[in-house]
Design a protein around this motif. Structure first.
Motif, PDB file in Angstrom:
ATOM      1  N   GLY A   1      61.262  24.025  -1.176  1.00 26.34           N
ATOM      2  CA  GLY A   1      62.146  23.798  -0.166  1.00 26.34           C
ATOM      3  C   GLY A   1      61.254  22.865   1.309  1.00 26.34           C
ATOM      4  N   VAL A   2      62.145  22.855   1.355  1.00 26.26           N
ATOM      5  CA  VAL A   2      61.883  22.181   3.341  1.00 26.26           C
ATOM      6  C   VAL A   2      60.381  22.524   4.113  1.00 26.26           C
ATOM      7  N   GLU A   3      60.529  23.768   3.707  1.00 30.02           N
ATOM      8  CA  GLU A   3      59.645  24.517   5.079  1.00 30.02           C
ATOM      9  C   GLU A   3      57.912  24.175   4.157  1.00 30.02           C
ATOM     10  N   SER A   4      57.927  24.177   2.651  1.00 30.74           N
ATOM     11  CA  SER A   4      56.918  23.761   1.909  1.00 30.74           C
ATOM     12  C   SER A   4      56.277  22.378   1.867  1.00 30.74           C
ATOM     13  N   ARG A   5      56.900  21.665   2.069  1.00 30.83           N
ATOM     14  CA  ARG A   5      57.382  19.537   1.699  1.00 30.83           C
ATOM     15  C   ARG A   5      56.960  19.956   3.073  1.00 30.83           C
ATOM     16  N   LEU A   6      57.264  20.491   4.518  1.00 29.00           N
ATOM     17  CA  LEU A   6      56.551  20.223   5.827  1.00 29.00           C
ATOM     18  C   LEU A   6      55.440  20.499   6.421  1.00 29.00           C
ATOM     19  N   MET A   7      54.744  21.822   5.359  1.00 30.94           N
ATOM     20  CA  MET A   7      53.604  21.974   5.131  1.00 30.94           C
ATOM     21  C   MET A   7      52.705  21.298   5.133  1.00 30.94           C
ATOM     22  N   GLN A   8      52.632  20.293   3.486  1.00 34.89           N
ATOM     23  CA  GLN A   8      51.986  19.881   3.203  1.00 34.89           C
ATOM     24  C   GLN A   8      51.899  18.369   3.731  1.00 34.89           C
ATOM     25  N   LEU A   9      52.958  18.114   4.160  1.00 27.41           N
ATOM     26  CA  LEU A   9      52.838  16.786   4.910  1.00 27.41           C
ATOM     27  C   LEU A   9      52.094  16.944   6.145  1.00 27.41           C
TER      28      LEU A   9
ATOM     29  N   GLY B   1      47.161  52.207 -12.426  1.00 24.37           N
ATOM     30  CA  GLY B   1      48.192  52.873 -11.372  1.00 24.37           C
ATOM     31  C   GLY B   1      48.839  51.223 -10.440  1.00 24.37           C
ATOM     32  N   PHE B   2      48.463  50.707 -10.352  1.00 27.65           N
ATOM     33  CA  PHE B   2      49.363  49.524  -8.763  1.00 27.65           C
ATOM     34  C   PHE B   2      49.831  48.984  -9.602  1.00 27.65           C
ATOM     35  N   ARG B   3      51.389  48.451  -9.079  1.00 27.85           N
ATOM     36  CA  ARG B   3      52.030  47.299  -9.124  1.00 27.85           C
ATOM     37  C   ARG B   3      52.961  46.685  -7.754  1.00 27.85           C
ATOM     38  N   GLN B   4      53.661  45.586  -8.488  1.00 22.86           N
ATOM     39  CA  GLN B   4      53.734  45.023  -7.414  1.00 22.86           C
ATOM     40  C   GLN B   4      54.571  45.157  -6.730  1.00 22.86           C
ATOM     41  N   TRP B   5      54.883  45.168  -4.701  1.00 21.85           N
ATOM     42  CA  TRP B   5      56.001  45.180  -4.823  1.00 21.85           C
ATOM     43  C   TRP B   5      56.668  43.319  -3.444  1.00 21.85           C
ATOM     44  N   ALA B   6      55.822  42.488  -3.795  1.00 21.23           N
ATOM     45  CA  ALA B   6      56.194  41.500  -2.846  1.00 21.23           C
ATOM     46  C   ALA B   6      55.287  40.460  -3.396  1.00 21.23           C
ATOM     47  N   SER B   7      55.412  39.532  -2.489  1.00 17.83           N
ATOM     48  CA  SER B   7      54.368  38.296  -3.467  1.00 17.83           C
ATOM     49  C   SER B   7      54.485  37.077  -2.270  1.00 17.83           C
ATOM     50  N   ARG B   8      53.684  35.960  -2.518  1.00 16.44           N
ATOM     51  CA  ARG B   8      53.838  35.257  -0.346  1.00 16.44           C
ATOM     52  C   ARG B   8      53.239  33.891  -1.015  1.00 16.44           C
ATOM     53  N   MET B   9      53.824  32.767  -0.929  1.00 16.81           N
ATOM     54  CA  MET B   9      53.031  31.091  -1.229  1.00 16.81           C
ATOM     55  C   MET B   9      51.619  31.473   0.115  1.00 16.81           C
ATOM     56  N   VAL B  10      50.372  30.820   0.280  1.00 14.08           N
ATOM     57  CA  VAL B  10      49.644  30.887   1.116  1.00 14.08           C
ATOM     58  C   VAL B  10      49.258  29.273   0.869  1.00 14.08           C
ATOM     59  N   TYR B  11      49.540  28.621   2.431  1.00  8.33           N
ATOM     60  CA  TYR B  11      48.980  27.206   2.453  1.00  8.33           C
ATOM     61  C   TYR B  11      47.690  27.672   3.549  1.00  8.33           C
ATOM     62  N   GLY B  12      46.564  26.407   3.030  1.00 12.26           N
ATOM     63  CA  GLY B  12      45.577  26.908   4.720  1.00 12.26           C
ATOM     64  C   GLY B  12      45.061  25.261   5.043  1.00 12.26           C
ATOM     65  N   LYS B  13      44.507  24.877   6.413  1.00  8.15           N
ATOM     66  CA  LYS B  13      44.609  23.291   6.584  1.00  8.15           C
ATOM     67  C   LYS B  13      42.903  24.221   7.411  1.00  8.15           C
ATOM     68  N   PHE B  14      42.237  23.793   6.684  1.00  7.10           N
ATOM     69  CA  PHE B  14      41.041  23.594   7.724  1.00  7.10           C
ATOM     70  C   PHE B  14      41.317  22.565   8.644  1.00  7.10           C
ATOM     71  N   LEU B  15      40.378  22.630  10.154  1.00  3.84           N
ATOM     72  CA  LEU B  15      40.526  21.944  10.571  1.00  3.84           C
ATOM     73  C   LEU B  15      39.014  22.129  11.659  1.00  3.84           C
ATOM     74  N   GLU B  16      39.161  20.711  11.987  1.00  3.17           N
ATOM     75  CA  GLU B  16      37.825  19.675  13.002  1.00  3.17           C
ATOM     76  C   GLU B  16      37.815  19.827  14.357  1.00  3.17           C
ATOM     77  N   SER B  17      36.201  20.866  15.203  1.00  2.00           N
ATOM     78  CA  SER B  17      37.019  20.886  16.447  1.00  2.00           C
ATOM     79  C   SER B  17      36.363  19.734  16.953  1.00  2.00           C
ATOM     80  N   PRO B  18      37.477  18.799  17.661  1.00  3.33           N
ATOM     81  CA  PRO B  18      37.411  17.706  18.839  1.00  3.33           C
ATOM     82  C   PRO B  18      35.909  17.752  18.704  1.00  3.33           C
TER      83      PRO B  18
ATOM     84  N   VAL C   1      60.422  16.379  13.950  1.00  2.69           N
ATOM     85  CA  VAL C   1      59.960  17.120  15.240  1.00  2.69           C
ATOM     86  C   VAL C   1      59.395  18.834  15.057  1.00  2.69           C
ATOM     87  N   GLY C   2      59.860  19.337  13.639  1.00  3.23           N
ATOM     88  CA  GLY C   2      58.939  19.749  13.128  1.00  3.23           C
ATOM     89  C   GLY C   2      58.077  19.706  12.580  1.00  3.23           C
ATOM     90  N   LEU C   3      57.683  18.933  12.056  1.00  2.00           N
ATOM     91  CA  LEU C   3      55.884  17.914  11.799  1.00  2.00           C
ATOM     92  C   LEU C   3      55.361  17.005  12.959  1.00  2.00           C
TER      93      LEU C   3
END
Length: 423
Positions: free
Chosen positions: A237-245, A406-423, A208-210
């Protein structure tokens, strides 16, 4: 920050969570309680020969041996409707856009296994659409972990039909009249949007999420959005698999760095470079220079040359509070060799280094550190106490430069992307 890939305040960790107690927002990165885990789903990926156009398809569907057919076929859809099959999702992959007949491809069929998750777990057809007024409260509760409190208050103050006036798009998955899932998207400048993984009600599963993600992406494409981002805590995990599908590609792991004011220079840094503030008159030069800095870049290379430069700059300009003097062309020997783009976040008492870059011929001279020092100096002049940025984890030269000043890391995130085509 990756080139052409403007940071997304709503999609990244909240800097106010840092404080610098290094507290990061705790999320499970999984669906709500009650959702079947991966082990509770049978996933079949099969190479099959679909019926050619006009051929008849079988009229039965076996749960253990799912009916494999072209999911665009009207007979296939009618069988799903007659059998009330909410828990089966067919995903058509590898199909050429202009194909007129169907050959071999891949059909992915999810079959929820386990007690209470059979084919008739939810009676009625599955559909997506705007949120019904009576479901607004439930939707906001489902999204409470996803949206900043000020956004939640803004949405609560208006009717669901007017939510998009705030540039937030919320769509629901309904089984008949029952709300079974919610998808959230934030429309942004530069023809981009940020999509969150769907929130589902138990015992609804990933299929249903897909269905919901694909429907929302299709709607975003009809609104001229060309690129959709999704930020996740991990790439497993489930969310990354869902977004890839759903057709999303892993673009990068973003590292979020911070530099506090005790690391800022106390006086204007000495440099062989000169810095020219942005004006409408030098706009065309800035466009050419930014584009030139993307050459051989290690920041999100999958996005290079994929977006119009005016869209990229529009996204940069819409981040935070744009102040033209914080955008600067970098010059050496009377030539444009780079750029330095910052924005203001007054509510966080911070500036953000959206993007800095040098053209390929200007690299390897230590000038990257001089750009970083200039960014720190501008932050001090603005009266802000910290400088924030995001960088691709694979961009080791930039990470080394930032650490040196002098910068230091405080968080990280995985970035997923999808290019869309206009109908």
């Amino acid at each position: 920050m990756p080139p052409g890939k403007q940071p997304v305040k709503q999609g990244r960790p909240d800097p106010s969570d840092m404080q610098i107690s290094r507290r990061t927002r705790s999320k499970t990165g999984s669906y709500h309680h009650g959702t079947p885990s991966a082990s509770a789903l049978k996933l079949k990926i099969l190479n099959v020969a679909f019926p050619r156009v006009g051929q008849k398809a079988p009229r039965r569907m076996d749960i253990e041996n799912p009916y494999l057919a072209n999911p665009r076929d009207t007979q296939f859809r009618s069988i799903l409707a007659e059998r009330s099959c909410p828990c089966v999702t067919a995903v058509w992959a590898g199909m050429p856009q202009q194909a007129t007949s169907f050959g071999e491809s891949i059909l992915v069929v999810f079959i929820p296994m386990g007690e209470g998750r059979g084919m008739n777990a939810f009676p009625g057809p599955l559909w997506t659409g705007p949120i019904a007024p009576e479901d607004a409260g439930a939707v906001l509760r489902m999204l409470s972990e996803e949206i900043p409190p000020e956004v939640a208050r803004r949405l609560e103050a208006v009717e669901p039909g007017r939510w998009e006036e705030t540039h937030w798009m919320v769509r629901g998955a309904y089984r008949g009249r029952e709300l079974v899932g919610v998808e959230l998207a934030h429309l942004q400048a530069g023809r981009t949007a940020v999509l969150w993984p769907p929130r589902l009600t138990p015992p609804v599963g990933i299929e249903v999420g897909l269905f919901l993600v694909e429907a929302v992406c299709q709607e975003l494409g009809s609104r001229a959005v060309t690129l959709v981002y999704c930020f996740l805590e991990t790439d497993t995990g489930v969310e990354s698999r869902l977004m890839q599908l759903a057709g999303f590609t892993r673009l990068a792991q973003l590292l979020y760095l911070v530099c506090m004011e005790d690391q800022f220079p106390s006086q204007r840094p000495l440099s062989a470079l000169s810095f020219e503030p942005y004006t409408p008159e030098n706009h065309s030069r800035l466009v050419r220079t930014v584009e030139a800095t993307y050459g051989e870049s290690l920041d999100c290379p999958l996005l290079n040359q994929k977006r119009a430069m005016e869209d990229v700059l529009a996204g940069y300009q819409a981040t935070g509070v744009h102040r033209p003097h914080l955008w600067q062309l970098v010059r050496a020997d009377q030539h444009d060799v780079g750029c330095l783009l910052l924005t203001d976040h007054p509510e966080l008492e911070s500036l953000e280094l959206i993007y800095m870059g040098l053209i390929p011929s200007a690299r390897g001279r230590g000038w990257g550190m001089e750009l970083a020092r200039q960014a720190q100096w501008l932050t001090r002049l603005a009266g802000r106490n910290q400088l924030l940025l995001g960088v691709d984890a694979d961009n080791w030269p930039a990470i080394r430069t930032y650490a040196a000043v002098g910068f230091r890391q405080w968080a990280s995130r995985m970035v997923y992307g999808k290019f869309l085509e206009s109908p």
